[in-house]
Design a protein around this motif. Structure first.
Motif, PDB file in Angstrom:
ATOM      1  N   ASP A 137       0.890  -1.160   0.000  1.00  0.00           N
ATOM      2  CA  ASP A 137       0.000   0.000   0.000  1.00  0.00           C
ATOM      3  C   ASP A 137       0.928   1.210   0.000  1.00  0.00           C
ATOM      4  O   ASP A 137       1.405   1.638   1.054  1.00  0.00           O
ATOM      5  CB  ASP A 137      -0.900  -0.024   1.240  1.00  0.00           C
ATOM      6  N   GLU A 138       1.223   1.732  -1.200  1.00  0.00           N
ATOM      7  CA  GLU A 138       2.212   2.805  -1.341  1.00  0.00           C
ATOM      8  C   GLU A 138       1.865   4.030  -0.510  1.00  0.00           C
ATOM      9  O   GLU A 138       2.745   4.632   0.109  1.00  0.00           O
ATOM     10  CB  GLU A 138       2.376   3.196  -2.815  1.00  0.00           C
ATOM     11  N   GLN A 139       0.609   4.387  -0.485  1.00  0.00           N
ATOM     12  CA  GLN A 139       0.197   5.579   0.250  1.00  0.00           C
ATOM     13  C   GLN A 139       0.469   5.413   1.749  1.00  0.00           C
ATOM     14  O   GLN A 139       1.039   6.289   2.399  1.00  0.00           O
ATOM     15  CB  GLN A 139      -1.271   5.861  -0.018  1.00  0.00           C
ATOM     16  N   LYS A 140       0.071   4.268   2.295  1.00  0.00           N
ATOM     17  CA  LYS A 140       0.316   4.028   3.712  1.00  0.00           C
ATOM     18  C   LYS A 140       1.810   3.876   3.985  1.00  0.00           C
ATOM     19  O   LYS A 140       2.321   4.412   4.971  1.00  0.00           O
ATOM     20  CB  LYS A 140      -0.434   2.788   4.198  1.00  0.00           C
ATOM     21  N   TYR A 141       2.503   3.142   3.118  1.00  0.00           N
ATOM     22  CA  TYR A 141       3.935   2.896   3.305  1.00  0.00           C
ATOM     23  C   TYR A 141       4.682   4.225   3.427  1.00  0.00           C
ATOM     24  O   TYR A 141       5.456   4.448   4.364  1.00  0.00           O
ATOM     25  CB  TYR A 141       4.470   2.101   2.117  1.00  0.00           C
ATOM     26  N   GLU A 142       4.454   5.118   2.469  1.00  0.00           N
ATOM     27  CA  GLU A 142       5.136   6.407   2.475  1.00  0.00           C
ATOM     28  C   GLU A 142       4.761   7.230   3.703  1.00  0.00           C
ATOM     29  O   GLU A 142       5.617   7.878   4.308  1.00  0.00           O
ATOM     30  CB  GLU A 142       4.832   7.170   1.190  1.00  0.00           C
TER      31      GLU A 142
ATOM     32  N   TYR B 116       8.405  -3.375  13.155  1.00  0.00           N
ATOM     33  CA  TYR B 116       7.552  -3.284  14.337  1.00  0.00           C
ATOM     34  C   TYR B 116       6.169  -2.735  13.996  1.00  0.00           C
ATOM     35  O   TYR B 116       5.162  -3.192  14.531  1.00  0.00           O
ATOM     36  CB  TYR B 116       8.207  -2.438  15.428  1.00  0.00           C
ATOM     37  N   VAL B 117       6.117  -1.760  13.104  1.00  0.00           N
ATOM     38  CA  VAL B 117       4.825  -1.225  12.677  1.00  0.00           C
ATOM     39  C   VAL B 117       3.978  -2.338  12.062  1.00  0.00           C
ATOM     40  O   VAL B 117       2.792  -2.477  12.365  1.00  0.00           O
ATOM     41  CB  VAL B 117       5.010  -0.061  11.669  1.00  0.00           C
ATOM     42  N   ASP B 118       4.592  -3.137  11.210  1.00  0.00           N
ATOM     43  CA  ASP B 118       3.839  -4.188  10.530  1.00  0.00           C
ATOM     44  C   ASP B 118       3.526  -5.390  11.413  1.00  0.00           C
ATOM     45  O   ASP B 118       2.488  -6.021  11.250  1.00  0.00           O
ATOM     46  CB  ASP B 118       4.582  -4.648   9.275  1.00  0.00           C
ATOM     47  N   PHE B 119       4.385  -5.705  12.353  1.00  0.00           N
ATOM     48  CA  PHE B 119       4.192  -6.953  13.090  1.00  0.00           C
ATOM     49  C   PHE B 119       3.732  -6.800  14.530  1.00  0.00           C
ATOM     50  O   PHE B 119       3.357  -7.789  15.149  1.00  0.00           O
ATOM     51  CB  PHE B 119       5.448  -7.819  12.992  1.00  0.00           C
TER      52      PHE B 119
ATOM     53  N   ILE C  45       0.388  -3.007   7.898  1.00  0.00           N
ATOM     54  CA  ILE C  45      -0.010  -1.656   7.482  1.00  0.00           C
ATOM     55  C   ILE C  45       0.550  -1.347   6.094  1.00  0.00           C
ATOM     56  O   ILE C  45      -0.154  -0.847   5.237  1.00  0.00           O
ATOM     57  CB  ILE C  45       0.441  -0.599   8.516  1.00  0.00           C
ATOM     58  N   THR C  46       1.839  -1.657   5.870  1.00  0.00           N
ATOM     59  CA  THR C  46       2.485  -1.312   4.592  1.00  0.00           C
ATOM     60  C   THR C  46       2.158  -2.292   3.480  1.00  0.00           C
ATOM     61  O   THR C  46       2.248  -1.943   2.313  1.00  0.00           O
ATOM     62  CB  THR C  46       4.013  -1.259   4.736  1.00  0.00           C
ATOM     63  N   GLY C  47       1.819  -3.533   3.839  1.00  0.00           N
ATOM     64  CA  GLY C  47       1.586  -4.559   2.823  1.00  0.00           C
ATOM     65  C   GLY C  47       2.863  -5.219   2.346  1.00  0.00           C
ATOM     66  O   GLY C  47       2.842  -6.082   1.475  1.00  0.00           O
TER      67      GLY C  47
ATOM     68  N   PRO D  99      15.193  -8.291  10.287  1.00  0.00           N
ATOM     69  CA  PRO D  99      14.308  -8.351   9.122  1.00  0.00           C
ATOM     70  C   PRO D  99      14.351  -7.062   8.304  1.00  0.00           C
ATOM     71  O   PRO D  99      14.450  -5.973   8.860  1.00  0.00           O
ATOM     72  CB  PRO D  99      12.930  -8.568   9.731  1.00  0.00           C
ATOM     73  N   VAL D 100      14.280  -7.233   6.981  1.00  0.00           N
ATOM     74  CA  VAL D 100      14.301  -6.082   6.077  1.00  0.00           C
ATOM     75  C   VAL D 100      13.100  -6.181   5.139  1.00  0.00           C
ATOM     76  O   VAL D 100      12.880  -7.219   4.519  1.00  0.00           O
ATOM     77  CB  VAL D 100      15.613  -6.040   5.254  1.00  0.00           C
ATOM     78  N   PRO D 101      12.315  -5.090   5.027  1.00  0.00           N
ATOM     79  CA  PRO D 101      11.174  -5.095   4.104  1.00  0.00           C
ATOM     80  C   PRO D 101      11.662  -5.169   2.653  1.00  0.00           C
ATOM     81  O   PRO D 101      12.616  -4.484   2.276  1.00  0.00           O
ATOM     82  CB  PRO D 101      10.467  -3.770   4.368  1.00  0.00           C
ATOM     83  N   ASP D 102      10.988  -5.995   1.852  1.00  0.00           N
ATOM     84  CA  ASP D 102      11.394  -6.194   0.457  1.00  0.00           C
ATOM     85  C   ASP D 102      11.384  -4.912  -0.368  1.00  0.00           C
ATOM     86  O   ASP D 102      12.267  -4.692  -1.195  1.00  0.00           O
ATOM     87  CB  ASP D 102      10.485  -7.222  -0.230  1.00  0.00           C
ATOM     88  N   GLN D 103      10.383  -4.057  -0.190  1.00  0.00           N
ATOM     89  CA  GLN D 103      10.223  -2.854  -1.014  1.00  0.00           C
ATOM     90  C   GLN D 103      10.854  -1.603  -0.405  1.00  0.00           C
ATOM     91  O   GLN D 103      10.745  -0.516  -0.964  1.00  0.00           O
ATOM     92  CB  GLN D 103       8.732  -2.602  -1.257  1.00  0.00           C
TER      93      GLN D 103
END
Length: 130
Positions: free
Chosen positions: A4-9, A36-39, A51-53, A63-67
Motif C-alpha cells: 500500500d504505497e500511500q500508507k507505506y510512504e 515493528y509497525v507491521d508486526f 499496514i504497509t503490505g 528483518p528487512v522489508p522487500d520494497q
C-alpha cells in the motif's frame, strides 16, 4: 503481496516526524521500525494484516522489508524525504540519515493503524538500530 504505497510512504513520514530530532539515523533503524509497525499488530492479536503490505526477508542484522529501498528512493526523488550519508563514527561506514519537511497524511490510517504507530514510537523510537 502488493504494498500500500500511500500508507507505506506515510508510515515513513510519521516515523521521521516523531523521532526526537526529526531524523532517523540508519537504514537498520528505519527497517526495524517498519518491521515493528507491521508486526506489532500480530503480537497484540489485533489483525493479521500489515499496514504497509510489504513482506520481509531475514538478514543477519534483522528483518528487512522487500520494497524498502524502492519506496525510499521514490520518496527521495519526489523530494518527500531527504537521504544523506554522514560519518558519525570513525572506522565505521557512514550512517544513512532520513529526514523530511513533509508532514504525514494521517487520514490514510484507521484508528488501529494510528494506535500501532504511536505504540511503536513510544516503545522503540528512542532505541538504537541494535
Amino acid at each position: 503481496m502488493a504494498i500500500d504505497e500511500q500508507k507505506y510512504e506515510n508510515v515513513i513520514l510519521y516515523l521521521i516526524a516523531n523521532m526526537r530530532d526529526g531524523m532517523i539515523h540508519g537504514k537498520k533503524k528505519l527497517a526495524k521500525l517498519l518491521y515493528y509497525v507491521d508486526f506489532d499488530r500480530f503480537e497484540y492479536k489485533e489483525s493479521m494484516e500489515t499496514i504497509t503490505g510489504d513482506s520481509y526477508r531475514h538478514r543477519p542484522m534483522g528483518p528487512v522489508p522487500d520494497q524498502f529501498q524502492d519506496v525510499v528512493e521514490r520518496m527521495r526523488q519526489q523530494g518527500r524525504i531527504n537521504v544523506k550519508e554522514i560519518q558519525e563514527y570513525d572506522m565505521y561506514r557512514p550512517t544513512t540519515v532520513y529526514s523530511s519537511d513533509v508532514k504525514p497524511d494521517m487520514s490514510v490510517f484507521d484508528e488501529d493503524d494510528k494506535r500501532i504507530l504511536e505504540r511503536v514510537i513510544r516503545h522503540y523510537g528512542a532505541s538504537s538500530g541494535r
